[in-house]
Scaffold this motif. Sequence first.
Motif, short mmCIF file in Angstrom:
data_model
loop_
_atom_site.label_atom_id
_atom_site.label_comp_id
_atom_site.label_asym_id
_atom_site.label_seq_id
_atom_site.Cartn_x
_atom_site.Cartn_y
_atom_site.Cartn_z
N VAL A 61 0.86 -1.39 0.07
CA VAL A 61 0.13 0.02 -0.09
C VAL A 61 0.92 1.28 -0.06
CG1 VAL A 61 -1.86 1.36 1.20
CG2 VAL A 61 -1.71 -1.31 1.28
N ARG A 62 0.73 2.26 -0.89
CA ARG A 62 1.51 3.51 -1.04
C ARG A 62 0.92 4.68 -0.29
NH1 ARG A 62 6.12 1.97 -2.08
NH2 ARG A 62 5.28 0.23 -0.84
N TRP A 63 1.68 5.42 0.14
CA TRP A 63 1.14 6.77 0.98
C TRP A 63 2.04 7.89 0.59
CZ3 TRP A 63 -3.28 7.46 3.68
CH2 TRP A 63 -3.42 8.70 4.22
N HIS A 64 1.70 8.82 -0.24
CA HIS A 64 2.71 10.11 -0.64
C HIS A 64 2.93 10.73 0.47
CE1 HIS A 64 4.46 12.68 -3.22
NE2 HIS A 64 3.66 13.53 -2.59
N ARG A 65 4.31 11.13 1.03
CA ARG A 65 4.87 11.70 1.91
C ARG A 65 5.66 12.93 1.46
NH1 ARG A 65 5.40 6.72 4.08
NH2 ARG A 65 3.84 6.20 5.90
N GLY A 66 5.96 13.10 0.20
CA GLY A 66 6.72 14.09 -0.07
C GLY A 66 7.91 13.52 -1.08
N PRO A 67 8.49 14.65 -1.91
CA PRO A 67 9.39 14.02 -2.82
C PRO A 67 10.63 13.04 -2.31
CG PRO A 67 9.57 16.15 -2.35
CD PRO A 67 8.64 15.92 -1.84
N ASP A 68 11.07 13.38 -1.21
CA ASP A 68 12.14 12.91 -0.48
C ASP A 68 12.07 11.71 0.54
OD1 ASP A 68 13.88 14.16 -1.98
OD2 ASP A 68 13.82 15.69 -0.77
N ALA A 69 10.57 11.67 1.06
CA ALA A 69 10.12 10.52 1.78
C ALA A 69 9.73 9.35 1.04
CB ALA A 69 9.23 11.29 2.59
N PHE A 83 9.59 5.10 12.13
CA PHE A 83 8.83 3.95 11.63
C PHE A 83 7.36 5.06 11.30
CE2 PHE A 83 4.34 2.53 13.55
CZ PHE A 83 4.45 1.45 12.59
N TYR A 84 6.85 4.54 10.04
CA TYR A 84 5.89 5.34 9.15
C TYR A 84 4.67 4.33 9.30
CZ TYR A 84 9.67 7.90 7.52
OH TYR A 84 10.80 8.74 7.01
N PHE A 85 3.39 4.88 9.66
CA PHE A 85 2.29 4.19 9.72
C PHE A 85 1.15 5.45 9.07
CE2 PHE A 85 -1.96 3.03 11.15
CZ PHE A 85 -1.92 1.49 10.94
N PHE A 86 0.86 5.33 7.87
CA PHE A 86 0.06 6.03 6.96
C PHE A 86 0.58 7.74 7.09
CE2 PHE A 86 -2.14 1.99 7.12
CZ PHE A 86 -2.44 2.19 5.91
N PHE A 87 -0.35 8.18 8.00
CA PHE A 87 0.13 9.72 8.22
C PHE A 87 0.87 10.03 9.47
CE2 PHE A 87 -3.89 9.01 10.34
CZ PHE A 87 -3.83 9.72 11.73
N ILE A 88 1.23 8.93 10.05
CA ILE A 88 2.02 9.07 11.31
C ILE A 88 3.42 8.66 11.04
CG2 ILE A 88 2.24 8.11 13.61
CD1 ILE A 88 -1.07 7.66 13.71
N GLU A 89 4.28 9.37 11.63
CA GLU A 89 5.62 9.39 11.65
C GLU A 89 6.30 9.31 13.01
OE1 GLU A 89 9.90 11.22 10.00
OE2 GLU A 89 8.01 11.93 9.11
N ILE A 90 6.66 8.17 13.47
CA ILE A 90 7.06 8.11 14.82
C ILE A 90 8.95 8.16 14.84
CG2 ILE A 90 7.21 6.72 16.98
CD1 ILE A 90 4.79 7.71 16.19
N TRP A 91 9.47 8.87 15.68
CA TRP A 91 10.98 8.87 15.91
C TRP A 91 11.49 8.16 16.91
CZ3 TRP A 91 14.38 13.30 13.65
CH2 TRP A 91 13.66 13.87 12.71
N PRO A 92 12.56 7.91 17.11
CA PRO A 92 13.24 7.09 18.14
C PRO A 92 12.87 7.83 19.60
CG PRO A 92 14.86 7.35 16.55
CD PRO A 92 13.71 8.32 15.97
N GLN A 93 13.02 9.12 19.73
CA GLN A 93 12.81 9.87 20.82
C GLN A 93 11.28 9.63 21.27
OE1 GLN A 93 13.72 11.06 18.01
NE2 GLN A 93 15.38 12.76 18.50
N GLU A 94 10.41 9.19 20.37
CA GLU A 94 8.81 8.97 20.78
C GLU A 94 8.34 7.31 21.15
OE1 GLU A 94 7.08 12.75 18.29
OE2 GLU A 94 7.60 10.89 17.06
N ILE A 95 9.43 6.82 21.69
CA ILE A 95 9.32 5.33 21.83
C ILE A 95 8.13 5.18 22.80
CG2 ILE A 95 10.85 5.34 24.03
CD1 ILE A 95 10.45 2.45 21.31
N TYR A 96 7.65 6.14 23.58
CA TYR A 96 6.58 6.05 24.57
C TYR A 96 5.16 5.79 23.63
CZ TYR A 96 6.56 10.71 23.07
OH TYR A 96 6.58 12.13 22.32
N TYR A 97 5.13 6.20 22.23
CA TYR A 97 4.00 5.51 21.79
C TYR A 97 4.11 3.96 21.60
CZ TYR A 97 3.01 10.46 20.20
OH TYR A 97 2.95 11.96 20.00
#
Length: 491
Positions: A61-69, A83-97
């Motif tokens: 399944v594709r999800w457009h995030r921009g030219p370099d993403a 970690f990408y989940f559709f419109f959500i982007e999780i960074w390492p600092q956000e491990i609490y999610y």
Amino acid sequence: MATVNLIRAAAPQAVPPADDDAPLYEARRKIYPIAVRGTFRRIKWTLLVVTLGIYYLLPFVRWHRGPDAPSQAVLVDFPNSRFYFFFIEIWPQEIYYLTGLLILAALVLFLMNAVAGRVWCGYLCPQTVWTDLFQTIERLVEGDPRQRREKLKTASRSRRAFEAAAKHVLWLMVAWWTGGAWVLYFADAPTLVMQLIKGEAPALAYVWIGILTATTYVLAGHMREQVCTYMCPWPRIQAALTDEYALNVTYRYDRGEPRGSFKKTEALRLKGLPGGDCVDCRQCVAACPTGVDIRQGLQLSCVQCGLCIDACDTVMKKIGRPTGLIAYDTEMNVQRRQHGEAPVYRWLRARTVLYAALIVLISGLMALVLATRGSEGLSVIHDRNPLFVQLSDGSIRNGYTLRLVNKLLVPRRFALSVEGVPEARLEVIGEAASPGADPVVSVGPDQTYELRVLVSTAARLPANASLPVTFHLTDVAGGETVSVADHFKGP
């Protein structure tokens, strides 16, 4: 004489000697469940198709995030720590999610157990789903257990060998695609598929595909119910989390006993004697994927899949008796019916309300944090050695390491400022700054940037000073600000 007889009756009976040659564990008996039709079988088919469809197809399944993403909807990007989940982007600092998701998963599992026992095990557990798929393939190739027994007497050895080989080939194909689908979540799926076909994929991809292929083939094809009975800890845990109101697949012995053949039971009823609805056909046992006889009560091996309910209902319809001899019920209700009392079903009780409230609370909190989180980040680390430096002009200087985070897919410029130290001067090592103005730092798209910062003051500080200091990071274009507090040390 009577006294002697009483003494003999009261004396403990001799215990037969233990057989030293007896096996410590029961030998495994192979279980080949029959195919059944009914409500719960349709539910299992639906969930099997939906869950496996999501698992196998979601990487494409594709999800457009921009030219370099990356354009993959669900992606665990280890090289870039995202970690990408559709419109959500999780960074390492956000491990609490991730922590929140694990807590939610546990609470949902607890709630499911409080409502309907091991409903997770019977319908959604990966071991159950893949085992069900492998058993379906087995029945399609080799037939139902009755057909297999007939083939042992009539079919040639070559035909049986061909069917067995075909079954294992199909099992390996499913296992291979299962392992292959898993690694697609960690790289761009179409690209990795072409690399795998050409033999150009990273060696680690082939290793993990091999490992997951082997584990799926062994666990779902050969071990099957052994995983649920002996390897999985959840049957032991859920027993401590259940209560008398939790629904379980239950044999209603108040209706089924005394059991006997259809003709025998009808004859007893004509004479006015009690006769149960259970005709002892053992179809409930033949349909069970773990070989459980539900008429013996709730057991550790029972995964609560409901297939015995479908098998029993089919027999009841054929002989003209009411369905529901086996159903989702409670032991308490069976006993209440035996005493002429109405059954009691309590969906809303302390534990279900508590679990549901916690799920809503944690979900709402995570959604709120996700919706209000900033697109920039700042972390500050004070130099540990030395804590401060006294310059020749008498001013005190502290050093810090700052890490700036830009979570957007466009480059941004941030202004740095400091607050809390009197007459503070802020200097960014390696960055040119205009006199009297806050230094400005550029951070690339979807990147972090680490820099050294020096804060100094000529103001007179108290002895053993440790002043609270706050760093502000402000987006020059958008105006968003993030602040982090630390300390300014003095002599």
